[in-house]
Design a protein around this motif. Structure first.
Motif, mmCIF file in Angstrom:
data_model
loop_
_atom_site.group_PDB
_atom_site.id
_atom_site.type_symbol
_atom_site.label_atom_id
_atom_site.label_comp_id
_atom_site.label_asym_id
_atom_site.label_seq_id
_atom_site.Cartn_x
_atom_site.Cartn_y
_atom_site.Cartn_z
ATOM 1 N N ILE A 155 42.497 27.125 36.822
ATOM 2 C CA ILE A 155 41.640 28.237 37.251
ATOM 3 C C ILE A 155 42.036 28.708 38.653
ATOM 4 N N ILE A 156 42.328 27.774 39.549
ATOM 5 C CA ILE A 156 42.771 28.134 40.901
ATOM 6 C C ILE A 156 44.104 28.873 40.846
ATOM 7 N N ARG A 157 45.021 28.379 40.025
ATOM 8 C CA ARG A 157 46.342 29.011 39.905
ATOM 9 C C ARG A 157 46.223 30.441 39.365
ATOM 10 N N LEU A 158 45.442 30.631 38.329
ATOM 11 C CA LEU A 158 45.279 31.964 37.739
ATOM 12 C C LEU A 158 44.555 32.904 38.703
ATOM 13 N N SER A 159 43.559 32.383 39.399
ATOM 14 C CA SER A 159 42.809 33.200 40.357
ATOM 15 C C SER A 159 43.715 33.668 41.496
ATOM 16 N N SER A 160 44.578 32.782 42.003
ATOM 17 C CA SER A 160 45.513 33.145 43.075
ATOM 18 C C SER A 160 46.489 34.211 42.600
ATOM 19 N N LYS A 161 46.959 34.067 41.372
ATOM 20 C CA LYS A 161 47.863 35.063 40.792
ATOM 21 C C LYS A 161 47.189 36.435 40.736
ATOM 22 N N ASN A 162 45.936 36.462 40.332
ATOM 23 C CA ASN A 162 45.195 37.723 40.247
ATOM 24 C C ASN A 162 44.988 38.348 41.618
ATOM 25 N N VAL A 163 44.649 37.517 42.599
ATOM 26 C CA VAL A 163 44.425 38.024 43.960
ATOM 27 C C VAL A 163 45.722 38.580 44.538
ATOM 28 N N ASP A 164 46.842 37.893 44.301
ATOM 29 C CA ASP A 164 48.137 38.401 44.765
ATOM 30 C C ASP A 164 48.383 39.812 44.235
ATOM 31 N N TYR A 165 48.105 40.010 42.958
ATOM 32 C CA TYR A 165 48.323 41.312 42.303
ATOM 33 C C TYR A 165 47.458 42.396 42.950
ATOM 34 N N LEU A 166 46.205 42.056 43.247
ATOM 35 C CA LEU A 166 45.283 43.031 43.842
ATOM 36 C C LEU A 166 45.650 43.342 45.301
ATOM 37 N N ILE A 167 46.049 42.332 46.050
ATOM 38 C CA ILE A 167 46.432 42.551 47.450
ATOM 39 C C ILE A 167 47.697 43.396 47.534
ATOM 40 N N GLU A 168 48.634 43.170 46.620
ATOM 41 C CA GLU A 168 49.860 43.977 46.580
ATOM 42 C C GLU A 168 49.545 45.457 46.380
#
Length: 261
Positions: free
Chosen positions: A51-64
């Motif tokens: 869950i932490i890994r997937l959440s970080s991936k999603n946040v990276d996409y949004l910040i980009e």
């Protein structure tokens, strides 16, 4: 960071649209980018590490894509990963937690029901919240398979109605007077839930409270968009775009894009 930058939201799928609608209603001038990680739904059955890994991936996409803040529009991701996200990124985060406090403060029968995912009910954050109300009869129920059925667009199916009946009937029999929906997917089932539980039982979800908290955090960080310009809304999904379009309605259906993130 400009106040005109969008607010990012992510969920394991379409459930967070219930949060997005409340947000858009309260803050119509805020642009948004919504991320539906349908491919990995549901999060509720995954390990904390995943869950932490997937959440970080999603946040990276949004910040980009320039998001000025992120709403973790998923109860499971909030209760398992928001502490790590806040430590990892230098932007404001808003989390979603089951609205236990208003139910606990208003119950007359001292019995409240909580329908949530396994990931939320097993989390440390949830157990900490519940520990404040040991004097109450709190009935916790995992909504097995509900998220998957919603993700498939099966909101009116007999299967989902039978599952809801199985989960809710014992709560009604125990004399609950408040039902807390501990998953952002579940507000889409309120019409079906209402057919099962008596009218005096109040249903609480987190949408309105999250929208108000978002406004407060934007104001505190001088990020509230006061330009008066027309807001822009983009919705990204990596699976099942048709369900997302259906829940958004024709006004925003053309803003849904399939992308493999």
């Amino acid at each position: 960071m400009s106040s005109k930058n969008p607010i990012g939201l992510f969920d394991s799928g379409v459930g967070g649209i219930s949060i997005w609608k409340e947000l858009h209603q309260l803050l119509p001038h805020e642009s948004t980018i919504y991320l539906a990680d349908n491919k990995n739904a549901p999060y509720g059955q995954k390990s904390k590490e995943d869950i932490i890994r997937l959440s970080s991936k999603n946040v990276d996409y949004l910040i980009e894509r320039g998001c000025k803040m992120v709403i973790v529009a998923c109860n499971t991701a909030t209760t398992n990963a928001i502490k790590e996200l806040r430590a990892q990124y230098d932007i404001p985060f808003i989390g979603i937690e089951p609205a236990i406090k208003p139910a606990a403060s208003q119950t007359k029968t001292e019995t409240i029901g909580i329908l949530a995912t396994k990931g939320t009910l097993n989390s440390e954050l949830f157990h900490k919240a519940v520990s404040n109300y040991k004097h109450l009869n709190i009935i916790e129920q995992v909504g097995y398979n509900l998220v998957q059925l919603i993700e498939n667009g099966d909101l009116e199916s007999e299967e989902i109605k039978e599952l809801l009946k199985t989960y809710l009937d014992p709560m009604v029999a125990a004399n609950m007077d408040y039902l807390v929906l501990g998953c952002t997917h579940y507000p889409f089932l309120i019409p079906q839930i209402r057919e099962i539980i008596p009218h005096h039982i109040k249903i609480i979800d987190s949408g309105e409270a999250v929208a108000k908290q978002t406004k407060n955090i934007l104001e505190q960080n001088d990020l509230l968009n006061t330009s008066g310009e027309v807001s822009q809304h983009l919705f990204y999904t990596n699976s099942k775009a048709n369900v997302l379009k259906k829940l958004l309605g024709p006004e925003y259906a053309e803003n849904v894009m399939f992308t493999d993130f």
